[in-house]
Design an enzyme around this catalytic site. Structure first.
Site, PDB file in Angstrom:
ATOM      1  N   ARG A   1       9.237   0.102 -12.683  1.00  0.00           N
ATOM      2  CA  ARG A   1       9.030   1.164 -13.676  1.00  0.00           C
ATOM      3  C   ARG A   1       9.650   1.289 -15.037  1.00  0.00           C
ATOM      4  O   ARG A   1       8.979   1.510 -15.838  1.00  0.00           O
ATOM      5  CB  ARG A   1       9.550   2.677 -12.901  1.00  0.00           C
ATOM      6  CG  ARG A   1       8.371   2.981 -11.898  1.00  0.00           C
ATOM      7  CD  ARG A   1       8.718   4.400 -11.424  1.00  0.00           C
ATOM      8  NE  ARG A   1       7.598   4.878 -10.597  1.00  0.00           N
ATOM      9  CZ  ARG A   1       7.543   5.733  -9.626  1.00  0.00           C
ATOM     10  NH1 ARG A   1       8.787   6.593  -9.460  1.00  0.00           N
ATOM     11  NH2 ARG A   1       6.381   5.875  -8.823  1.00  0.00           N
TER      12      ARG A   1
ATOM     13  N   LYS B   1      -3.153  12.551   2.624  1.00  0.00           N
ATOM     14  CA  LYS B   1      -3.083  13.558   2.052  1.00  0.00           C
ATOM     15  C   LYS B   1      -4.356  14.160   1.666  1.00  0.00           C
ATOM     16  O   LYS B   1      -4.723  14.084   0.534  1.00  0.00           O
ATOM     17  CB  LYS B   1      -1.987  13.676   0.923  1.00  0.00           C
ATOM     18  CG  LYS B   1      -0.595  13.709   1.341  1.00  0.00           C
ATOM     19  CD  LYS B   1       0.424  13.210   0.177  1.00  0.00           C
ATOM     20  CE  LYS B   1       0.923  12.121   0.041  1.00  0.00           C
ATOM     21  NZ  LYS B   1       1.362  11.596  -1.311  1.00  0.00           N
TER      22      LYS B   1
ATOM     23  N   GLY C   1       0.105  11.248  -7.449  1.00  0.00           N
ATOM     24  CA  GLY C   1      -0.226  12.792  -7.870  1.00  0.00           C
ATOM     25  C   GLY C   1      -0.873  12.803  -9.179  1.00  0.00           C
ATOM     26  O   GLY C   1      -2.179  13.553  -9.361  1.00  0.00           O
TER      27      GLY C   1
ATOM     28  N   GLY D   1       1.150   5.390  -4.386  1.00  0.00           N
ATOM     29  CA  GLY D   1       2.306   4.664  -3.987  1.00  0.00           C
ATOM     30  C   GLY D   1       2.077   3.825  -2.741  1.00  0.00           C
ATOM     31  O   GLY D   1       2.559   2.497  -2.996  1.00  0.00           O
TER      32      GLY D   1
HETATM   33  P1  ADP Z   1      -0.844   6.921  -1.368  1.00  0.00           P
HETATM   34  O1  ADP Z   1       0.623   6.985  -1.270  1.00  0.00           O
HETATM   35  O2  ADP Z   1      -1.445   5.428  -1.632  1.00  0.00           O
HETATM   36  O3  ADP Z   1      -1.538   8.127  -2.091  1.00  0.00           O
HETATM   37  P2  ADP Z   1      -0.993   8.645   1.048  1.00  0.00           P
HETATM   38  O4  ADP Z   1       0.222   9.015   0.652  1.00  0.00           O
HETATM   39  O5  ADP Z   1      -2.212   9.544   0.979  1.00  0.00           O
HETATM   40  O6  ADP Z   1      -1.506   7.231   0.008  1.00  0.00           O
HETATM   41  O7  ADP Z   1      -1.199   7.981   2.487  1.00  0.00           O
HETATM   42  C1  ADP Z   1      -0.568   6.703   2.892  1.00  0.00           C
HETATM   43  C2  ADP Z   1       0.107   6.900   4.287  1.00  0.00           C
HETATM   44  O8  ADP Z   1      -1.156   7.188   5.172  1.00  0.00           O
HETATM   45  C3  ADP Z   1       0.682   5.563   4.999  1.00  0.00           C
HETATM   46  O9  ADP Z   1       2.065   5.930   5.220  1.00  0.00           O
HETATM   47  C4  ADP Z   1      -0.365   5.256   5.968  1.00  0.00           C
HETATM   48  O10 ADP Z   1       0.421   4.716   6.980  1.00  0.00           O
HETATM   49  C5  ADP Z   1      -0.798   6.458   6.551  1.00  0.00           C
HETATM   50  N1  ADP Z   1      -1.934   6.313   7.221  1.00  0.00           N
HETATM   51  C6  ADP Z   1      -3.189   5.560   6.794  1.00  0.00           C
HETATM   52  N2  ADP Z   1      -4.167   5.666   7.763  1.00  0.00           N
HETATM   53  C7  ADP Z   1      -3.673   6.351   8.694  1.00  0.00           C
HETATM   54  C8  ADP Z   1      -3.934   6.486   9.995  1.00  0.00           C
HETATM   55  N3  ADP Z   1      -5.274   6.477  10.577  1.00  0.00           N
HETATM   56  N4  ADP Z   1      -3.287   7.669  10.904  1.00  0.00           N
HETATM   57  C9  ADP Z   1      -1.801   7.804  10.695  1.00  0.00           C
HETATM   58  N5  ADP Z   1      -1.365   7.467   9.443  1.00  0.00           N
HETATM   59  C10 ADP Z   1      -2.203   6.708   8.232  1.00  0.00           C
HETATM   60 MG    MG Z   2       1.953   8.139  -0.120  1.00  0.00          MG
END
Ligand code: ADP
Ligand code: MG
Length: 393
Positions: free
Chosen positions: A36, A198, A373, A350
């Site tokens: 960053r 999420k 976000g 992230g």
């Molecule tokens: P990002 O940070 O890229 O926006 P999120 O925070 O929404 O992504 O989600 C990431 C998390 O989702 C990771 O910790 C991953 O392990 C979890 N994840 C992805 N697929 C599954 C699943 N099928 N069951 C449980 N957790 C999952």
């Molecule tokens: Mg995340």
């Protein structure tokens, strides 16, 4: 829509406040990932080379309006000094005498960093007096913290507003250009890949992009809420009861718009996320007691086909529980498939970025958004306070 940037004013001799995102991971007072900081360097160097008196502002962590020594930005000023090859002075407070003392000693082409903005409650509450104190420290304001652009915080919105608006730094500009193109002038075929957990933060993106993109591929934890809505068995997979209606709406809107929302047709499942190996299930339905933790090989094939002709891909959210190698294959294969597409590739989130790093494919992407976000809210079509405040051209 066009915004003013650091190239639209002459910084010479001016006190230039630059709101950065130096919210770096720290362990025992050491920065474990300086990315960053590195990504803000072009803007900082540009202003210093042109004789600005550069005053850097940032938050770090969530100290909730109190001084928390572990969340001091001091280690960041040391790292900045190293990276810039010149001393970056540090002020132990971001407003008041401690800040003013350091700032008044800045010569043209000098740089300082002020202590964590969130040591003051007024930052996150958007307090007027706090914003005035910040605004009084400089002559011009530069917005470079895309990651907090969706927050109406004092340093994101109020302080620059009081100064007649801000100018975008180079990193902020790149975010606006790339994410803006995905919203306003996308290349087609335009494929969106959504995963992760999420649903709350991603359902709005599905709603907006289903109008604009040609197809949306859904994987990861959030795909199970959709599968359940469609009447499939999801066993113990993650299920977001609160968003059942939204998921239903998204599916029927896609039908009405004649757009495709693709969902997994097979899975890698297990009883828990900690197992050494998952089990392949050649079926959409998942038996009771098991969780879907990665997309299966047929899903991977279908998604690869759906990506093949893409001229624009926006990706947010891993396809499985990628932290465990047993459930990393789907995410890795989709990352490879996206990397092989000919057009523009934009990624945010992230965990998604960590997964791409784990796959060794980070250089294949054209734009890696610094805001999880913020990038989602941007793609939903929301107006972000930290972007509204940037002066229009
Ligand atoms: P990002 O940070 O890229 O926006 P999120 O925070 O929404 O992504 O989600 C990431 C998390 O989702 C990771 O910790 C991953 O392990 C979890 N994840 C992805 N697929 C599954 C699943 N099928 N069951 C449980 N957790 C999952
Ligand atoms: Mg995340």
């Amino acid at each position: 829509m066009a915004k003013m940037t650091v190239e639209d004013f002459n910084p010479k001799g001016k006190r230039v406040l630059v709101r950065c995102d130096f919210n770096v991971p720290l362990k025992d007072g050491k920065i474990t990932d300086n990315e960053r900081i590195v990504r803000s360097l072009p803007t900082i160097r540009y202003l210093l080379e042109r004789g600005g008196r550069v005053i850097l502002l940032s938050h770090l962590g969530r100290p909730k309006g109190k001084i928390v020594p572990e969340m001091s930005l001091r280690p960041v000023s040391a790292e900045l000094s190293n990276l810039l090859g010149r001393e970056v002075l540090f002020a132990e407070d971001c407003i008041g005498d401690k800040a003013l003392d350091v700032i008044s000693n800045l010569d043209t082409g000098d740089c300082c960093l002020l202590e964590n903005l969130r040591f003051h409650k007024g930052e996150t509450s958007g307090d007027d007096a706090f914003a005035n104190s910040l605004a009084s420290l400089g002559d011009v304001y530069v917005s470079e913290a895309f990651g907090t652009a969706h927050r109406p915080h004092a340093s994101v919105y109020l302080a620059p507003m009081k100064m007649g608006g801000s100018y975008a730094g180079f990193l902020m500009m790149k975010e606006i250009e790339y994410l803006g193109s995905a919203l306003h002038s996308p290349e087609h075929p335009y494929v969106v890949v959504l995963g992760g957990v999420k649903l709350e933060t991603k359902i709005g993106v599905i709603d907006k992009l289903i109008e604009i993109a040609d197809r949306i591929l859904i994987g990861g934890a959030l795909s199970y809420t959709f599968l359940k809505v469609k009447g499939f068995n999801i066993g113990n997979s993650v299920f977001d009861e609160e968003f059942v209606n939204e998921a239903e709406n998204a599916l029927s809107r896609a039908d009405a718009l004649k757009k495709q929302i693709l969902l997994p047709v097979d899975h890698i499942v297990a009883e828990s996320v900690e197992v050494k190996r998952g089990t392949y299930i050649d079926n959409i339905d998942i038996p009771d007691g098991l969780m879907g933790l990665d997309i299966g090989r047929e899903t991977i094939e279908i998604y690869k086909q759906a990506l093949r002709d893409a001229n624009l891909v926006v990706w947010n959210g891993p396809m499985g529980y990628f932290e465990n190698d047993a459930f990393f294959v789907g995410t890795r294969e989709i990352a490879r498939a996206i990397a092989e597409t000919a057009g523009k590739k934009i990624v945010g989130g992230g965990d998604t970025v960590s997964a791409i790093k784990k796959a060794g494919l980070i250089d294949a992407f054209d734009h890696i958004s610094t805001g999880g976000g913020a990038s989602l809210e941007f793609l939903e079509g929301k107006e972000l306070p930290g972007i509204i405040v940037i002066r229009d051209k």
